[in-house]
Design an enzyme around this catalytic site. Structure first.
Site, PDB file in Angstrom:
ATOM      1  N   HIS A 161       0.809  -1.212   0.000  1.00  7.80           N
ATOM      2  CA  HIS A 161       0.000   0.000   0.000  1.00  7.80           C
ATOM      3  C   HIS A 161       0.844   1.265   0.000  1.00  7.80           C
ATOM      4  O   HIS A 161       0.418   2.309  -0.477  1.00  7.80           O
ATOM      5  CB  HIS A 161      -1.034  -0.044   1.125  1.00  7.80           C
ATOM      6  CG  HIS A 161      -2.154  -0.961   0.769  1.00  7.80           C
ATOM      7  ND1 HIS A 161      -2.129  -2.294   1.094  1.00  7.80           N
ATOM      8  CD2 HIS A 161      -3.262  -0.761   0.027  1.00  7.80           C
ATOM      9  CE1 HIS A 161      -3.217  -2.868   0.593  1.00  7.80           C
ATOM     10  NE2 HIS A 161      -3.919  -1.967  -0.057  1.00  7.80           N
ATOM     11  N   ASP A 188      -4.563  -8.354  -4.277  1.00  6.73           N
ATOM     12  CA  ASP A 188      -4.727  -9.415  -3.286  1.00  6.73           C
ATOM     13  C   ASP A 188      -4.963 -10.764  -3.949  1.00  6.73           C
ATOM     14  O   ASP A 188      -4.509 -11.791  -3.441  1.00  6.73           O
ATOM     15  CB  ASP A 188      -5.895  -9.087  -2.341  1.00  6.73           C
ATOM     16  CG  ASP A 188      -5.450  -8.135  -1.242  1.00  6.73           C
ATOM     17  OD1 ASP A 188      -4.341  -8.334  -0.713  1.00  6.73           O
ATOM     18  OD2 ASP A 188      -6.185  -7.191  -0.931  1.00  6.73           O
TER      19      ASP A 188
HETATM   20  C1  PEP Z   1      -6.608  -5.212  -4.590  1.00 15.69           C
HETATM   21  O1  PEP Z   1      -6.372  -6.028  -3.697  1.00 15.69           O
HETATM   22  O2  PEP Z   1      -6.326  -5.417  -5.793  1.00 15.69           O
HETATM   23  C2  PEP Z   1      -7.244  -3.925  -4.268  1.00 15.69           C
HETATM   24  C3  PEP Z   1      -7.638  -3.110  -5.213  1.00 15.69           C
HETATM   25  O3  PEP Z   1      -7.352  -3.595  -2.956  1.00 15.69           O
HETATM   26  P1  PEP Z   1      -6.115  -3.117  -2.076  1.00 15.69           P
HETATM   27  O4  PEP Z   1      -4.944  -2.926  -3.001  1.00 15.69           O
HETATM   28  O5  PEP Z   1      -6.488  -1.860  -1.393  1.00 15.69           O
HETATM   29  O6  PEP Z   1      -5.915  -4.259  -1.146  1.00 15.69           O
HETATM   30 MG    MG Z   2      -7.298  -5.736  -1.785  1.00 16.32          MG
END
Ligand code: PEP
Ligand code: MG
Length: 584
Positions: free
Chosen positions: A208, A475
Site C-alpha cells: 500500500h 490481493d
Molecule cells: C486489490 O487487492 O487489488 C485492491 C484493489 O485492494 P487493495 O490494493 O487496497 O488491497
Molecule cells: Mg485488496
C-alpha cells in the site's frame, strides 16, 4: 563515488535531488521550507528551544535528591555538554541557513548525520552515546512543538528543475525522501509534501505504500533493501522510477543523461494530456470505462483532470488510519463521502468499506506484529463484521452520502456465504436505523471484491447477491500465489501474469458477462498499460486505476481492436508462460 542501488519500480519517471533521510520514528516532524527572510527568526526558535532544554536540565541537576544514583547526574551533564556542542548547534543551524529547512527538520536532519557517525565508531562506549544525542534532540523537538511554527512556512512542493543542475547547488534544489519504511498513512501525510521522489528499503510493488506513491505520481522505488544505510543525508540521488534503480552521487555525465530522460518524460506527459477529453473507445467501437482509484475526497480533482468517468475505488480506510485508534464517526465519514460524491459532479463513486489490516494497520502502535500472518488474519470485511457498531456507522454514512449522487458500495475480502449474508443484513439494518431517525439516504448498487481465490471459485454465489463485481488483482495475486505483496524478499515471485491468476481473472470477467452483471478490475493490473490489451481481449470493459495512469491506459485503448484480441488473449490464457506471449 557514484553507485547504484536496485529496488522495485513503483511509480514512473525520474527524480533528481538531494537525499533527505527520515527515520520512521520521526516522520511526524514538520517538513517545511521557510522563506529567506525567516532564517533569523527560525534560528531564534532553535536557540530558544535549546536554551529552554539547557535550563530544564540545569534545574533537574540542581534539584536532584542527594541519594540519586551518580550516573543520573553524569548523564544530565553529558546532555548539557552535547547541547553546547557545535555538532548539534552550529551544524543544525546550517540546515536552516543553507537549505531553508524549518527548525524541526534541520534538527532531525542533523540527527541522522550524527547517528551515522556514531554507528561507525569502533569504540563501543562512544557508539552508545548515540542514545544520548537522540534524547537531547527529542527534548529540543518537544520544546519546538510547544513553540509556534513559522507563520508563512512554504510547504509547497518544489518542482524538479529541468536544466542546469549543478552539483554545488544548495538552495532551490529538489529533495528526495529516503526512509527504511513508510506506512501508507505516512505516505498520505507526505502527499502535500516537498519531495520530488521516494525510496524505501522495504515494500513490494503492490504494497500500500507503493500504491500511495503511485497515486502521488512522483518517481518512487521501494524494496531498495539497504538504501537508507548507504545513502547519506544530503547526497545527490537520481531515482529512476521506471527501472527501479537509484543512483547515488552521480557523475555529471549520468546526471545529464537522466536530465534528458526527465525532459522526455515531461514531453510525453504533455502529449498524453491531449487525450483527456477523448472518449475511451477502441478501434472497433467498444466504449471502455476508465475510472479512478482515490484515497481521499480531495483526489477527485485529479480524477476529473484526466477525464475519469467516475471513481471505481475509494479506499475509505485512509480516513481511519494514523488516528491513534480514534476512529472517524458517522458524521465525519458522511462529510468525506459526500465531498467525494459532490467532487465528481454526478459521476458514480464506488466507496469501498474499510479495509484495514495486513500492511494497512490502523496506526503504528497497533501494528499487529503479534499475529504471524496478518494478511490472513482479521482484515477488511472480517474486521468489520467483528466490529458491527463501527461497520454500521460507516454504512449509514455511505447511504446518507448516496442522497447526493451516484454511489456504489464495494465490500472487500469476502469469501464465505455467511459473510455475504451478514454484510447484507447489516446494510439492511443501517437503512432501518436511518429510517427510524428519519434521515435521508439514497439508493446504492452493491458490489463485492473478488480478491480471495475462494471467491473467484464461487462466482455464482457472488453474482446471485451482488449487482457488480470488482477484481482486486493485488490481493488475488497475493493469495493465489501465497506471496506477501509487501515483502520485497519474495517480490520476484509476485507475478500477476501467473497462469493461475489470469485464469481466475478471466473466469470472473466471463461469468459476469454471462449473467449480465458488470465486472471491473481495480487492482494495479488495471493501470498497467502493458496489461490493457490482454484485459480487453478477456472481455474487460471497466478499468479502475490511479488518475496518473488513466491517460496511458486510454492511449492503449484507443489503439486496440478488441475483435482481433480475443483469440490472442485465449492463447495467453492457455500458455504456461503468458509473460513471453505478452512481450511478443
Ligand atoms: C486489490 O487487492 O487489488 C485492491 C484493489 O485492494 P487493495 O490494493 O487496497 O488491497
Ligand atoms: Mg485488496
Amino acid at each position: 563515488m557514484s553507485f547504484a542501488i536496485h529496488g522495485l519500480a513503483v511509480a514512473r519517471g525520474v527524480a533528481i535531488g538531494r537525499a533527505v533521510l527520515v527515520a520512521s520514528s520521526r516522520l511526524d516532524v514538520v517538513h517545511n521550507f521557510i522563506q529567506p527572510d525567516q532564517v533569523k527568526s527560525e534560528i531564534a526558535r532553535l536557540n530558544a528551544a535549546r536554551d529552554a532544554v539547557i535550563e530544564e536540565l540545569q534545574r533537574l541537576l540542581a534539584t536532584m535528591p542527594k541519594d540519586a544514583p551518580g550516573e543520573l547526574s553524569g548523564v544530565l551533564e553529558v546532555h548539557l555538554l552535547l547541547l553546547q556542542d557545535p555538532s548539534i548547534g552550529a551544524d543544525t543551524r546550517r540546515w536552516v541557513v543553507e537549505r531553508h529547512y524549518n527548525a524541526e527538520w534541520a534538527l532531525t536532519s542533523q540527527l541522522e548525520v550524527l547517528s551515522r557517525q556514531f554507528d561507525q565508531m569502533e569504540d563501543e562506549y562512544l557508539r552508545e552515546r548515540k542514545a544520548d544525542v537522540e534524547q537531547v534532540v527529542e527534548r529540543v523537538l518537544r520544546h519546538l512543538k510547544g513553540a509556534a511554527l513559522p507563520v508563512t512556512a512554504a510547504a509547497a512542493r518544489r518542482e524538479p528543475r529541468q536544466h542546469d543542475l549543478a552539483l554545488d547547488d544548495t538552495l532551490d534544489v529538489p529533495l528526495v525522501l529516503v526512509a527504511h519504511d513508510l506506512s501508507p498513512a505516512d505516505m498520505l501525510q507526505f502527499k502535500q509534501s516537498v519531495y520530488a521522489g521516494f525510496v524505501t528499503d522495504v515494500g513490494g510493488k503492490t504494497s500500500h505504500t507503493a500504491i500511495v506513491a503511485r497515486s502521488m505520481d512522483i518517481p518512487a522505488v521501494v524494496g531498495a533493501r539497504s538504501a537508507s544505510q548507504l545513502v547519506r543525508q544530503d547526497d545527490w540521488v537520481i531515482i529512476d522510477g521506471d527501472a527501479g534503480v537509484i543512483i547515488v552521487d552521480p557523475s555529471p555525465i549520468i546526471l545529464a543523461e537522466y536530465g534528458y530522460k526527465q525532459r522526455q518524460g515531461e514531453l510525453e506527459r504533455g502529449r498524453l494530456a491531449r487525450l483527456k477529453n477523448t472518449p475511451a473507445v477502441t478501434l472497433d467501437g467498444q466504449r471502455i470505462d476508465l475510472l479512478a482509484n482515490i484515497e481521499e475526497p480531495g483526489d477527485t480533482a485529479a480524477a476529473l483532470a484526466v477525464g475519469a468517468v467516475g471513481v471505481g475505488l475509494f479506499r475509505s480506510e485512509f480516513l481511519f488510519m494514523g488516528r491513534q485508534g480514534k476512529l472517524p464517526g458517522e458524521d465525519e465519514q458522511y462529510a468525506a463521502y459526500r465531498a467525494a460524491v459532490e467532487g465528481m459532479h454526478g459521476l458514480p463513486v464506488t466507496i469501498r468499506t474499510v479495509d484495514v489490516g495486513a500492511d494497512k494497520p490502523l496506526d503504528e502502535s497497533r501494528h499487529d506484529a503479534a499475529h504471524l500472518n496478518p494478511a490472513l488474519g482479521q482484515r477488511a470485511i472480517r474486521w468489520c463484521l467483528a466490529e458491527p457498531a463501527m461497520f454500521l456507522a460507516q454504512l449509514r454514512a455511505i447511504l446518507r452520502a448516496a442522497a447526493h449522487g451516484k454511489v456504489q458500495i464495494l465490500i472487500p475480502m469476502l469469501a464465505h456465504a455467511s459473510e455475504i449474508r451478514q454484510t447484507l443484513e447489516l446494510i439492511d439494518k443501517a437503512r432501518e436505523q436511518l429510517d427510524q431517525r428519519g434521515q435521508a439516504y439514497g439508493p446504492v448498487k452493491l458490489g463485492a471484491m473478488i480478491e480471495v481465490p475462494a471467491a473467484a471459485l464461487s462466482l455464482r454465489l457472488f453474482l446471485r447477491y451482488f449487482d457488480y463485481l470488482s477484481i482486486g488483482t493485488n490481493d488475488l495475486t497475493q493469495y493465489t500465489l501465497a506471496i506477501d505483496r509487501a515483502d520485497e524478499s519474495v517480490a520476484n515471485l509476485y507475478d500477476q501474469l501467473h497462469p493461475a491468476v489470469l485464469r481466475l481473472v478471466a473466469d470472473t470477467i466471463a461469468e459476469g458477462a454471462r449473467l449480465g452483471k458488470p465486472v471491473a478490475v481495480c487492482g494495479e493490473m488495471a493501470g498497467d498499460p502493458d496489461m490493457t490489451r490482454l484485459l480487453l481481449g478477456l472481455g474487460l470493459r471497466s478499468f479502475s486505476m490511479h488518475p496518473s495512469q488513466i491517460l496511458q491506459v486510454k492511449q492503449e485503448v484507443l489503439r486496440a481492436d478488441v475483435s482481433k484480441l480475443t483469440d490472442w488473449a485465449q492463447a495467453v490464457l492457455e500458455s504456461d508462460e503468458p509473460a513471453a506471449l505478452l512481450e511478443g
